[in-house]
Scaffold this motif. Structure first.
Motif, PDB file in Angstrom:
ATOM      1  N   ILE A  73     -19.246  10.382  16.205  1.00  0.00           N
ATOM      2  CA  ILE A  73     -18.193  11.342  16.505  1.00  0.00           C
ATOM      3  C   ILE A  73     -16.860  10.686  16.173  1.00  0.00           C
ATOM      4  N   VAL A  74     -15.987  11.431  15.490  1.00  0.00           N
ATOM      5  CA  VAL A  74     -14.669  10.917  15.102  1.00  0.00           C
ATOM      6  C   VAL A  74     -13.596  11.884  15.589  1.00  0.00           C
ATOM      7  N   ALA A  75     -12.578  11.335  16.258  1.00  0.00           N
ATOM      8  CA  ALA A  75     -11.432  12.127  16.709  1.00  0.00           C
ATOM      9  C   ALA A  75     -10.188  11.651  15.966  1.00  0.00           C
ATOM     10  N   ALA A  76      -9.395  12.605  15.480  1.00  0.00           N
ATOM     11  CA  ALA A  76      -8.144  12.303  14.774  1.00  0.00           C
ATOM     12  C   ALA A  76      -6.964  12.570  15.698  1.00  0.00           C
ATOM     13  N   ARG A  77      -6.118  11.570  15.879  1.00  0.00           N
ATOM     14  CA  ARG A  77      -4.931  11.702  16.727  1.00  0.00           C
ATOM     15  C   ARG A  77      -3.684  11.382  15.908  1.00  0.00           C
ATOM     16  N   LEU A  78      -2.619  12.147  16.146  1.00  0.00           N
ATOM     17  CA  LEU A  78      -1.359  11.938  15.438  1.00  0.00           C
ATOM     18  C   LEU A  78      -0.305  11.392  16.403  1.00  0.00           C
ATOM     19  N   GLU A  79       0.408  10.357  15.958  1.00  0.00           N
ATOM     20  CA  GLU A  79       1.504   9.781  16.720  1.00  0.00           C
ATOM     21  C   GLU A  79       2.726   9.665  15.812  1.00  0.00           C
ATOM     22  N   VAL A  80       3.906   9.839  16.387  1.00  0.00           N
ATOM     23  CA  VAL A  80       5.140   9.708  15.619  1.00  0.00           C
ATOM     24  C   VAL A  80       5.455   8.225  15.444  1.00  0.00           C
ATOM     25  N   GLU A  81       5.807   7.835  14.224  1.00  0.00           N
ATOM     26  CA  GLU A  81       6.226   6.459  13.982  1.00  0.00           C
ATOM     27  C   GLU A  81       7.382   6.446  12.984  1.00  0.00           C
ATOM     28  N   ASP A  82       8.172   5.378  13.050  1.00  0.00           N
ATOM     29  CA  ASP A  82       9.256   5.185  12.105  1.00  0.00           C
ATOM     30  C   ASP A  82       8.702   4.661  10.788  1.00  0.00           C
ATOM     31  N   ILE A  83       9.338   5.062   9.706  1.00  0.00           N
ATOM     32  CA  ILE A  83       8.938   4.599   8.381  1.00  0.00           C
ATOM     33  C   ILE A  83       9.789   3.392   8.011  1.00  0.00           C
ATOM     34  N   ASP A  84       9.157   2.317   7.581  1.00  0.00           N
ATOM     35  CA  ASP A  84       9.896   1.167   7.061  1.00  0.00           C
ATOM     36  C   ASP A  84       9.346   0.816   5.694  1.00  0.00           C
ATOM     37  N   SER A  85       9.999  -0.134   5.044  1.00  0.00           N
ATOM     38  CA  SER A  85       9.658  -0.455   3.654  1.00  0.00           C
ATOM     39  C   SER A  85       8.249  -1.019   3.518  1.00  0.00           C
ATOM     40  N   SER A  86       7.704  -1.576   4.593  1.00  0.00           N
ATOM     41  CA  SER A  86       6.372  -2.175   4.529  1.00  0.00           C
ATOM     42  C   SER A  86       5.271  -1.210   4.932  1.00  0.00           C
ATOM     43  N   SER A  87       5.614   0.023   5.275  1.00  0.00           N
ATOM     44  CA  SER A  87       4.620   0.975   5.747  1.00  0.00           C
ATOM     45  C   SER A  87       3.681   1.386   4.631  1.00  0.00           C
ATOM     46  N   GLY A  88       2.408   1.550   4.973  1.00  0.00           N
ATOM     47  CA  GLY A  88       1.435   2.055   4.019  1.00  0.00           C
ATOM     48  C   GLY A  88       1.278   3.547   4.194  1.00  0.00           C
ATOM     49  N   VAL A  89       0.013   3.992   4.233  1.00  0.00           N
ATOM     50  CA  VAL A  89      -0.240   5.421   4.371  1.00  0.00           C
ATOM     51  C   VAL A  89      -0.099   5.881   5.815  1.00  0.00           C
ATOM     52  N   GLY A  90      -0.113   4.957   6.777  1.00  0.00           N
ATOM     53  CA  GLY A  90      -0.058   5.351   8.178  1.00  0.00           C
ATOM     54  C   GLY A  90      -1.397   5.811   8.700  1.00  0.00           C
ATOM     55  N   LEU A  91      -2.449   5.022   8.421  1.00  0.00           N
ATOM     56  CA  LEU A  91      -3.810   5.361   8.815  1.00  0.00           C
ATOM     57  C   LEU A  91      -4.443   4.161   9.492  1.00  0.00           C
ATOM     58  N   THR A  92      -5.021   4.371  10.669  1.00  0.00           N
ATOM     59  CA  THR A  92      -5.729   3.315  11.391  1.00  0.00           C
ATOM     60  C   THR A  92      -7.093   3.835  11.816  1.00  0.00           C
ATOM     61  N   CYS A  93      -8.141   3.100  11.442  1.00  0.00           N
ATOM     62  CA  CYS A  93      -9.506   3.473  11.803  1.00  0.00           C
ATOM     63  C   CYS A  93     -10.045   2.489  12.836  1.00  0.00           C
ATOM     64  N   SER A  94     -10.650   3.020  13.863  1.00  0.00           N
ATOM     65  CA  SER A  94     -11.226   2.189  14.919  1.00  0.00           C
ATOM     66  C   SER A  94     -12.610   2.720  15.264  1.00  0.00           C
ATOM     67  N   VAL A  95     -13.610   1.843  15.205  1.00  0.00           N
ATOM     68  CA  VAL A  95     -14.994   2.225  15.478  1.00  0.00           C
ATOM     69  C   VAL A  95     -15.461   1.512  16.743  1.00  0.00           C
ATOM     70  N   THR A  96     -16.074   2.259  17.638  1.00  0.00           N
ATOM     71  CA  THR A  96     -16.656   1.703  18.859  1.00  0.00           C
ATOM     72  C   THR A  96     -18.167   1.855  18.803  1.00  0.00           C
ATOM     73  N   CYS A  97     -18.864   0.738  18.912  1.00  0.00           N
ATOM     74  CA  CYS A  97     -20.325   0.755  18.946  1.00  0.00           C
ATOM     75  C   CYS A  97     -20.784   0.738  20.400  1.00  0.00           C
TER      76      CYS A  97
END
Length: 337
Positions: A73-97
């Motif tokens: 099961i995968v849940a997608a959550r959105l959070e507001v963040e500031d953009i800086d020059s080092s920012s990528g796509v703004g995606l974080t994946c976390s898996v719990t076994c």
């Protein structure tokens, strides 16, 4: 990741897979057949989007004594963040076994496995940056939505990465990005009073008069935003049909097979993960985003191109089947809305 088989058990499985002309698998499938695949969206009420995938079993939450199943099961959550020059796509994946999925693992082993699968899922979905990045912008160069994909493995009977990517694709299909309205702030200069004007000498009166005619307004770039809708409303992602899919080829030269169950993974530990996407602008086109070889064996250089070509065909069929299923879910949801 799993306990090993004895040499006799591993030999029995591999010899059956290599049997000619009719390879044999314990569940009766052909080498290139997947187990039944069940996909479901909107399974987590508090998420911006969610999905569930089950390979094998009955496709229900309570998997009984039937075929072994892998479920995530995968849940997608959105959070507001500031953009800086080092920012990528703004995606974080976390898996719990979960311990119930891996009862033979200790807690440190579960943590290590969760970390490895998180990295694999991140790598598989990073290729969707060109789809996600523009749609997650709130205020250009200032603020955006950061997308968190939180996955939970309910059970693992093999081929868990493919299962995770299918569930993540369903969650991204279900994702609704809140519509926002930028707030523009204006700075207004002070309007000179009559008393102020009387104190100015004649040489400066003309210049002051032009200022008195009207205040000057300096517009500043948007510095904040507000939601146009309720939090659970929003727009689905564009080009959802082009989200990546992952296929895993289990390598037992001169053959390969798909959707290995746990016993087959133990007997044949070498496999290659491939992530593809299929642009909606040209359905006949395909993009190979990454490959990852896992296991103790190496593969000859001359075998790479045929494996990639075969993987592209399997991924294309998977992509088409998932799109049909998920579009059907959308129509069903609209009918009950």
């Amino acid at each position: 990741m799993s306990t090993s088989l004895s040499k006799s058990e591993a030999g029995y499985i591999t010899s059956a897979l290599l049997a000619s002309p009719d390879p044999v698998r314990a569940d009766g499938r052909g080498l290139l057949d997947f187990r039944s695949i069940a996909v479901e969206t909107s399974v987590a009420a508090l998420a911006n989007g969610s999905g569930r995938a089950v390979l094998g079993g009955t496709g229900s939450t309570n998997i009984g004594l039937g075929d072994p199943a892998s479920e995530a099961i995968v849940a997608a959550r959105l959070e507001v963040e500031d953009i800086d020059s080092s920012s990528g796509v703004g995606l974080t994946c976390s898996v719990t076994c979960t311990p119930s999925a891996y009862p033979q693992h200790t807690m440190p082993q579960l943590d290590d496995l969760s970390s490895d699968l998180s990295a694999l899922l991140q790598q598989s979905l990073q290729s969707s940056a060109n789809i996600l990045a523009p749609q997650l912008i709130i205020i250009p160069k200032k603020k955006r939505w950061h997308l968190n994909l939180d996955a939970v493995i309910i059970s693992d009977s093999g081929n868990i990465l493919d299962t995770l990517v299918i569930a993540a694709r369903a969650a991204l299909w279900d994702l609704r990005v809140p519509r926002t309205r930028n707030l523009d702030f204006q700075r207004q200069t002070k309007r000179p009073t009559t008393d102020d004007a009387m104190e100015v000498d004649e040489s400066k009166r003309d210049a002051l008069g032009s200022a008195v005619k009207g205040s000057r307004v300096a517009k500043k770039p948007a510095g904040d935003f507000e939601l146009e809708d309720y939090w659970d409303d929003g727009s689905p992602l564009k080009e959802r049909e082009s989200l990546p899919v992952c296929v895993t080829l289990n390598l037992l030269p001169p053959v390969h097979f798909l959707d290995a169950v746990t016993q087959e993974e133990r007997a044949v530990p070498t496999h290659i993960h491939m992530t593809f996407s299929f642009p909606t602008a040209d359905p006949a086109d395909s993009i190979l985003h990454n490959t990852r070889l896992v296991g103790p064996s190496e593969i000859p250089y001359t075998s790479i191109a045929p494996l990639i070509e075969a993987g592209e065909g399997y991924a294309r069929r998977m992509n088409e089947a998932l799109n049909i299923k998920l579009k059907g879910d959308d129509r069903q949801r609209a009918a009950f809305a």
